[in-house]
Design a protein around this motif. Sequence first.
Motif, PDB file in Angstrom:
ATOM      1  N   PHE A   1      64.224  -3.830  19.366  1.00 24.12           N
ATOM      2  CA  PHE A   1      63.833  -2.565  19.977  1.00 24.12           C
ATOM      3  C   PHE A   1      62.315  -2.448  20.020  1.00 24.12           C
ATOM      4  CE2 PHE A   1      63.504   1.929  20.738  1.00 24.12           C
ATOM      5  CZ  PHE A   1      64.666   2.259  21.417  1.00 24.12           C
ATOM      6  N   ALA A   2      61.656  -2.876  18.947  1.00 24.88           N
ATOM      7  CA  ALA A   2      60.190  -2.831  18.926  1.00 24.88           C
ATOM      8  C   ALA A   2      59.603  -3.798  19.951  1.00 24.88           C
ATOM      9  CB  ALA A   2      59.673  -3.154  17.529  1.00 24.88           C
ATOM     10  N   GLU A   3      60.219  -4.953  20.114  1.00 17.59           N
ATOM     11  CA  GLU A   3      59.761  -5.883  21.157  1.00 17.59           C
ATOM     12  C   GLU A   3      59.831  -5.232  22.530  1.00 17.59           C
ATOM     13  OE1 GLU A   3      60.923 -10.357  19.578  1.00 17.59           O
ATOM     14  OE2 GLU A   3      62.401  -9.224  20.745  1.00 17.59           O
ATOM     15  N   GLU A   4      60.983  -4.664  22.831  1.00 17.41           N
ATOM     16  CA  GLU A   4      61.200  -4.107  24.171  1.00 17.41           C
ATOM     17  C   GLU A   4      60.291  -2.912  24.444  1.00 17.41           C
ATOM     18  OE1 GLU A   4      65.912  -5.434  24.291  1.00 17.41           O
ATOM     19  OE2 GLU A   4      65.360  -3.351  23.901  1.00 17.41           O
ATOM     20  N   THR A   5      59.939  -2.182  23.398  1.00 16.87           N
ATOM     21  CA  THR A   5      59.123  -0.978  23.571  1.00 16.87           C
ATOM     22  C   THR A   5      57.628  -1.283  23.586  1.00 16.87           C
ATOM     23  OG1 THR A   5      60.831   0.243  22.364  1.00 16.87           O
ATOM     24  CG2 THR A   5      58.730   1.351  22.696  1.00 16.87           C
ATOM     25  N   VAL A   6      57.194  -2.206  22.719  1.00 20.30           N
ATOM     26  CA  VAL A   6      55.762  -2.460  22.546  1.00 20.30           C
ATOM     27  C   VAL A   6      55.303  -3.723  23.267  1.00 20.30           C
ATOM     28  CG1 VAL A   6      53.978  -3.017  20.836  1.00 20.30           C
ATOM     29  CG2 VAL A   6      55.671  -1.242  20.342  1.00 20.30           C
ATOM     30  N   LEU A   7      56.025  -4.817  23.102  1.00 17.62           N
ATOM     31  CA  LEU A   7      55.524  -6.116  23.563  1.00 17.62           C
ATOM     32  C   LEU A   7      55.840  -6.435  25.013  1.00 17.62           C
ATOM     33  CD1 LEU A   7      56.138  -8.516  20.547  1.00 17.62           C
ATOM     34  CD2 LEU A   7      54.078  -7.259  21.180  1.00 17.62           C
ATOM     35  N   TRP A   8      57.081  -6.200  25.415  1.00 22.67           N
ATOM     36  CA  TRP A   8      57.457  -6.662  26.757  1.00 22.67           C
ATOM     37  C   TRP A   8      56.670  -5.983  27.870  1.00 22.67           C
ATOM     38  CZ3 TRP A   8      58.450  -9.995  23.817  1.00 22.67           C
ATOM     39  CH2 TRP A   8      59.660 -10.479  23.353  1.00 22.67           C
ATOM     40  N   PRO A   9      56.304  -4.692  27.782  1.00 25.95           N
ATOM     41  CA  PRO A   9      55.430  -4.138  28.819  1.00 25.95           C
ATOM     42  C   PRO A   9      54.094  -4.877  28.921  1.00 25.95           C
ATOM     43  CG  PRO A   9      56.477  -2.365  27.611  1.00 25.95           C
ATOM     44  CD  PRO A   9      56.795  -3.622  26.874  1.00 25.95           C
ATOM     45  N   VAL A  10      53.552  -5.326  27.784  1.00 32.07           N
ATOM     46  CA  VAL A  10      52.295  -6.084  27.805  1.00 32.07           C
ATOM     47  C   VAL A  10      52.518  -7.449  28.460  1.00 32.07           C
ATOM     48  CG1 VAL A  10      50.499  -7.145  26.386  1.00 32.07           C
ATOM     49  CG2 VAL A  10      51.433  -4.908  25.766  1.00 32.07           C
ATOM     50  N   VAL A  11      53.612  -8.117  28.105  1.00 25.02           N
ATOM     51  CA  VAL A  11      53.920  -9.425  28.705  1.00 25.02           C
ATOM     52  C   VAL A  11      54.057  -9.287  30.212  1.00 25.02           C
ATOM     53  CG1 VAL A  11      55.660 -11.251  28.853  1.00 25.02           C
ATOM     54  CG2 VAL A  11      54.985 -10.351  26.618  1.00 25.02           C
TER      55      VAL A  11
ATOM     56  N   GLY B   1      50.281  -6.156  16.711  1.00 26.38           N
ATOM     57  CA  GLY B   1      51.003  -6.287  15.459  1.00 26.38           C
ATOM     58  C   GLY B   1      51.150  -4.954  14.751  1.00 26.38           C
ATOM     59  N   ARG B   2      50.085  -4.157  14.743  1.00 23.57           N
ATOM     60  CA  ARG B   2      50.154  -2.842  14.094  1.00 23.57           C
ATOM     61  C   ARG B   2      51.119  -1.922  14.832  1.00 23.57           C
ATOM     62  NH1 ARG B   2      44.547  -4.016  13.693  1.00 23.57           N
ATOM     63  NH2 ARG B   2      44.058  -2.771  15.527  1.00 23.57           N
ATOM     64  N   ARG B   3      51.046  -1.931  16.156  1.00 23.60           N
ATOM     65  CA  ARG B   3      51.942  -1.080  16.943  1.00 23.60           C
ATOM     66  C   ARG B   3      53.385  -1.522  16.796  1.00 23.60           C
ATOM     67  NH1 ARG B   3      50.552  -1.273  22.864  1.00 23.60           N
ATOM     68  NH2 ARG B   3      52.325   0.154  22.928  1.00 23.60           N
ATOM     69  N   TRP B   4      53.613  -2.841  16.824  1.00 20.53           N
ATOM     70  CA  TRP B   4      54.975  -3.372  16.711  1.00 20.53           C
ATOM     71  C   TRP B   4      55.574  -3.041  15.343  1.00 20.53           C
ATOM     72  CZ3 TRP B   4      57.136  -7.035  13.441  1.00 20.53           C
ATOM     73  CH2 TRP B   4      58.418  -7.470  13.779  1.00 20.53           C
ATOM     74  N   GLU B   5      54.786  -3.186  14.288  1.00 21.41           N
ATOM     75  CA  GLU B   5      55.290  -2.913  12.945  1.00 21.41           C
ATOM     76  C   GLU B   5      55.647  -1.432  12.788  1.00 21.41           C
ATOM     77  OE1 GLU B   5      56.673  -3.480   9.200  1.00 21.41           O
ATOM     78  OE2 GLU B   5      56.098  -5.037  10.651  1.00 21.41           O
TER      79      GLU B   5
END
Length: 235
Positions: free
Chosen positions: A61-71, A148-152
């Motif tokens: 869930f954290a990946e989909e919310t924080v990381l994937w928009p950046v990717v 990393g801080r946002r994802w955590e």
Amino acid sequence: MPRSIAHQTVDELGGPGSVLARQRADHIELDRLLHELDGTTGTAQEAVLSRVDRLVFSHAFAEETVLWPVVRRVLPDGDALTLRIEKEHQEVNELVSALEADGPDDPRRPGRLARLVEVLREDVRDEEDELFPRLQAAVGVEELRRLGRRWELMRRLSPTRPHPTVSRRPLGNALSGLPLSLLDRTRDLVDAGVRRAPEQLVPVGKAVSTGLAGLAGLVERAPLSRRGDRPPTSR
């Protein structure tokens, strides 16, 4: 082809606070749990699966919310890359939901468990060998640490149970995350208490857990929770 993050040092990944180092640490813990799961049965298997669930669903869930928009913003084929992993996440949600719904005696359980382990390992390889090395090449170390801080933070606020009808993308996942997290984490505490409770209190605890699951189902199926999903992952 950039080098897999599986074979890099923590310093190469941007330090322990980098999102890449944090992700790999979760992947290592997942590998340990999957080895522990192998060969278990009954209540021991359920206990390990619960730990897998708490790790996997908050992580994804954290990946989909924080990381994937950046990717999707920094890589030209980021949409296709993240969609492939979102489909893996969706299958994991559906497999775990089926395992929970049908119980430990269902004849399809061994096949579903085997497929769950297979998809989780595929997801790790897709991320560590392709997606994360390309993200590493596209952004600087400070950005990796900021992510990393946002994802955590998001991981600590994310749901811990399968929710297959929730959108894998904004806006639905962002809107549903907090209420589902509160319900899931409360249910985790209740279920843990049921396992330790005197026999006469077990029915009460199970009823509370079922009620929380019903509330989560209402949140999951709300129209706002499904906004932004793509056809390959929408249910």
